[in-house]
Scaffold this motif. Structure first.
Motif, PDB file in Angstrom:
ATOM      1  N   MET A   1       0.845  -1.186   0.000  1.00  0.00           N
ATOM      2  CA  MET A   1       0.000   0.000   0.000  1.00  0.00           C
ATOM      3  C   MET A   1       0.885   1.242   0.000  1.00  0.00           C
ATOM      4  N   TYR A   2       0.434   2.239  -0.712  1.00  0.00           N
ATOM      5  CA  TYR A   2       1.209   3.467  -0.788  1.00  0.00           C
ATOM      6  C   TYR A   2       0.394   4.655  -0.303  1.00  0.00           C
ATOM      7  N   LYS A   3       1.092   5.570   0.338  1.00  0.00           N
ATOM      8  CA  LYS A   3       0.485   6.850   0.693  1.00  0.00           C
ATOM      9  C   LYS A   3       1.116   7.883  -0.239  1.00  0.00           C
ATOM     10  N   VAL A   4       0.297   8.538  -1.020  1.00  0.00           N
ATOM     11  CA  VAL A   4       0.824   9.507  -1.987  1.00  0.00           C
ATOM     12  C   VAL A   4       0.368  10.902  -1.578  1.00  0.00           C
ATOM     13  N   LYS A   5       1.330  11.803  -1.437  1.00  0.00           N
ATOM     14  CA  LYS A   5       0.994  13.185  -1.097  1.00  0.00           C
ATOM     15  C   LYS A   5       1.132  14.035  -2.342  1.00  0.00           C
ATOM     16  N   VAL A   6       0.045  14.659  -2.746  1.00  0.00           N
ATOM     17  CA  VAL A   6       0.054  15.462  -3.969  1.00  0.00           C
ATOM     18  C   VAL A   6      -0.100  16.936  -3.587  1.00  0.00           C
ATOM     19  N   TYR A   7       0.767  17.766  -4.128  1.00  0.00           N
ATOM     20  CA  TYR A   7       0.709  19.206  -3.882  1.00  0.00           C
ATOM     21  C   TYR A   7       0.381  19.885  -5.197  1.00  0.00           C
ATOM     22  N   VAL A   8      -0.702  20.632  -5.231  1.00  0.00           N
ATOM     23  CA  VAL A   8      -1.078  21.347  -6.453  1.00  0.00           C
ATOM     24  C   VAL A   8      -0.988  22.838  -6.151  1.00  0.00           C
ATOM     25  N   THR A   9      -0.197  23.544  -6.936  1.00  0.00           N
ATOM     26  CA  THR A   9      -0.030  24.987  -6.705  1.00  0.00           C
ATOM     27  C   THR A   9      -0.310  25.743  -7.992  1.00  0.00           C
ATOM     28  N   LEU A  10      -0.772  26.976  -7.845  1.00  0.00           N
ATOM     29  CA  LEU A  10      -0.955  27.827  -9.018  1.00  0.00           C
ATOM     30  C   LEU A  10       0.405  28.154  -9.614  1.00  0.00           C
ATOM     31  N   ARG A  11       0.492  28.217 -10.934  1.00  0.00           N
ATOM     32  CA  ARG A  11       1.741  28.614 -11.570  1.00  0.00           C
ATOM     33  C   ARG A  11       2.123  30.024 -11.149  1.00  0.00           C
ATOM     34  N   GLU A  12       3.415  30.280 -11.115  1.00  0.00           N
ATOM     35  CA  GLU A  12       3.961  31.579 -10.706  1.00  0.00           C
ATOM     36  C   GLU A  12       3.267  32.752 -11.383  1.00  0.00           C
ATOM     37  N   SER A  13       2.993  32.586 -12.684  1.00  0.00           N
ATOM     38  CA  SER A  13       2.494  33.706 -13.483  1.00  0.00           C
ATOM     39  C   SER A  13       0.997  33.938 -13.300  1.00  0.00           C
ATOM     40  N   VAL A  14       0.322  33.054 -12.572  1.00  0.00           N
ATOM     41  CA  VAL A  14      -1.126  33.161 -12.417  1.00  0.00           C
ATOM     42  C   VAL A  14      -1.459  33.914 -11.130  1.00  0.00           C
ATOM     43  N   LEU A  15      -2.338  34.888 -11.233  1.00  0.00           N
ATOM     44  CA  LEU A  15      -2.773  35.653 -10.059  1.00  0.00           C
ATOM     45  C   LEU A  15      -3.483  34.747  -9.063  1.00  0.00           C
ATOM     46  N   ASP A  16      -3.278  35.006  -7.774  1.00  0.00           N
ATOM     47  CA  ASP A  16      -3.903  34.194  -6.739  1.00  0.00           C
ATOM     48  C   ASP A  16      -4.748  35.094  -5.836  1.00  0.00           C
ATOM     49  N   PRO A  17      -6.002  35.344  -6.222  1.00  0.00           N
ATOM     50  CA  PRO A  17      -6.842  36.250  -5.429  1.00  0.00           C
ATOM     51  C   PRO A  17      -7.105  35.751  -4.017  1.00  0.00           C
ATOM     52  N   GLN A  18      -7.196  34.426  -3.865  1.00  0.00           N
ATOM     53  CA  GLN A  18      -7.419  33.860  -2.527  1.00  0.00           C
ATOM     54  C   GLN A  18      -6.206  34.161  -1.630  1.00  0.00           C
ATOM     55  N   GLY A  19      -5.030  33.994  -2.219  1.00  0.00           N
ATOM     56  CA  GLY A  19      -3.802  34.314  -1.481  1.00  0.00           C
ATOM     57  C   GLY A  19      -3.726  35.779  -1.116  1.00  0.00           C
ATOM     58  N   SER A  20      -4.114  36.665  -2.048  1.00  0.00           N
ATOM     59  CA  SER A  20      -4.093  38.105  -1.760  1.00  0.00           C
ATOM     60  C   SER A  20      -5.041  38.436  -0.621  1.00  0.00           C
ATOM     61  N   ALA A  21      -6.212  37.779  -0.614  1.00  0.00           N
ATOM     62  CA  ALA A  21      -7.196  38.040   0.443  1.00  0.00           C
ATOM     63  C   ALA A  21      -6.643  37.619   1.801  1.00  0.00           C
ATOM     64  N   VAL A  22      -5.976  36.451   1.822  1.00  0.00           N
ATOM     65  CA  VAL A  22      -5.396  35.978   3.084  1.00  0.00           C
ATOM     66  C   VAL A  22      -4.281  36.923   3.526  1.00  0.00           C
ATOM     67  N   LYS A  23      -3.494  37.403   2.578  1.00  0.00           N
ATOM     68  CA  LYS A  23      -2.420  38.343   2.911  1.00  0.00           C
ATOM     69  C   LYS A  23      -2.996  39.610   3.538  1.00  0.00           C
ATOM     70  N   SER A  24      -4.047  40.168   2.932  1.00  0.00           N
ATOM     71  CA  SER A  24      -4.670  41.379   3.487  1.00  0.00           C
ATOM     72  C   SER A  24      -5.206  41.115   4.888  1.00  0.00           C
ATOM     73  N   ALA A  25      -5.814  39.934   5.054  1.00  0.00           N
ATOM     74  CA  ALA A  25      -6.357  39.603   6.376  1.00  0.00           C
ATOM     75  C   ALA A  25      -5.234  39.540   7.402  1.00  0.00           C
ATOM     76  N   LEU A  26      -4.097  38.925   7.019  1.00  0.00           N
ATOM     77  CA  LEU A  26      -2.974  38.823   7.950  1.00  0.00           C
ATOM     78  C   LEU A  26      -2.413  40.215   8.269  1.00  0.00           C
ATOM     79  N   HIS A  27      -2.362  41.082   7.254  1.00  0.00           N
ATOM     80  CA  HIS A  27      -1.890  42.450   7.502  1.00  0.00           C
ATOM     81  C   HIS A  27      -2.801  43.167   8.484  1.00  0.00           C
TER      82      HIS A  27
END
Lengths: 84, 84
Positions: free
Chosen positions: B1-27
Motif C-alpha cells: 500500500m502506498y500513501k501519496v501526497k500530492v501538492y497542487v499549486t498555481l503557476r507563478e504567473s497566475v494571479l492568486d486572489p485567494q492568497g491576496s485576500a489571506v495576505k490582506s487579512a494577515l496584515h
C-alpha cells in the motif's frame, strides 16, 4: 526572509466529502486501486524577518486564520531564503 | 500500500486572489511582515498495489483530474506503507 509552507488537513475523525467525491471520480476513471482520498490546503507564505518570534507568529496565524483547529490540524515547515 | 501526497499549486504567473485576500487579512491582524501568500491544494491518496505502474497512474490522475495543468503545477511524494 523565510518561506513557510503550511499544510492544513482535516482531522482523522472528520468526514471529508470532497475527498470522497474525488475518490468516486477516480474509481469511475478505472483507478480502483485508490482506497482513500483526503483533501487539505497547502499555503506558501513569504515572511520578512521581524523582531517577532517566527514560530510563535506562524502558530498564531494558523490558529486565528489559516486553520479551523476544531476540525483541522496544521503543520508547517520553515525555509530560510538567502537573497543574493 | 502506498500513501501519496500530492501538492497542487498555481503557476507563478497566475494571479492568486485567494492568497491576496489571506495576505490582506494577515496584515489587518498586524502581521505586516507577511510579504506574499500563495494557496494551493494538498491531497493524500491511499493507493493499493496493482499491476499498473504507480508513477504513471499518479501522473495520469493529476493531469486528468487533480490538477488543471493550464494554470497549476503539481508535485507528489510516494511513501510505502508497511502493514503489520
Amino acid at each position: 526572509m523565510y518561506k513557510v509552507k503550511v499544510y492544513v488537513t482535516l482531522r482523522e475523525s472528520v468526514l471529508d466529502p470532497q475527498g470522497s467525491a474525488v475518490k468516486s471520480a477516480l474509481h469511475s476513471m478505472t483507478y480502483n486501486e485508490v482506497q482513500d482520498v483526503r483533501i487539505g490546503k497547502y499555503m506558501e507564505l513569504t515572511i520578512e524577518k521581524s523582531e517577532r518570534d517566527l514560530d510563535e507568529a506562524i502558530r498564531e496565524m494558523c490558529e486565528k486564520l489559516l486553520a479551523n483547529t476544531v476540525i483541522e490540524d496544521y503543520r508547517y515547515e520553515v525555509q530560510e531564503v538567502v537573497t543574493k
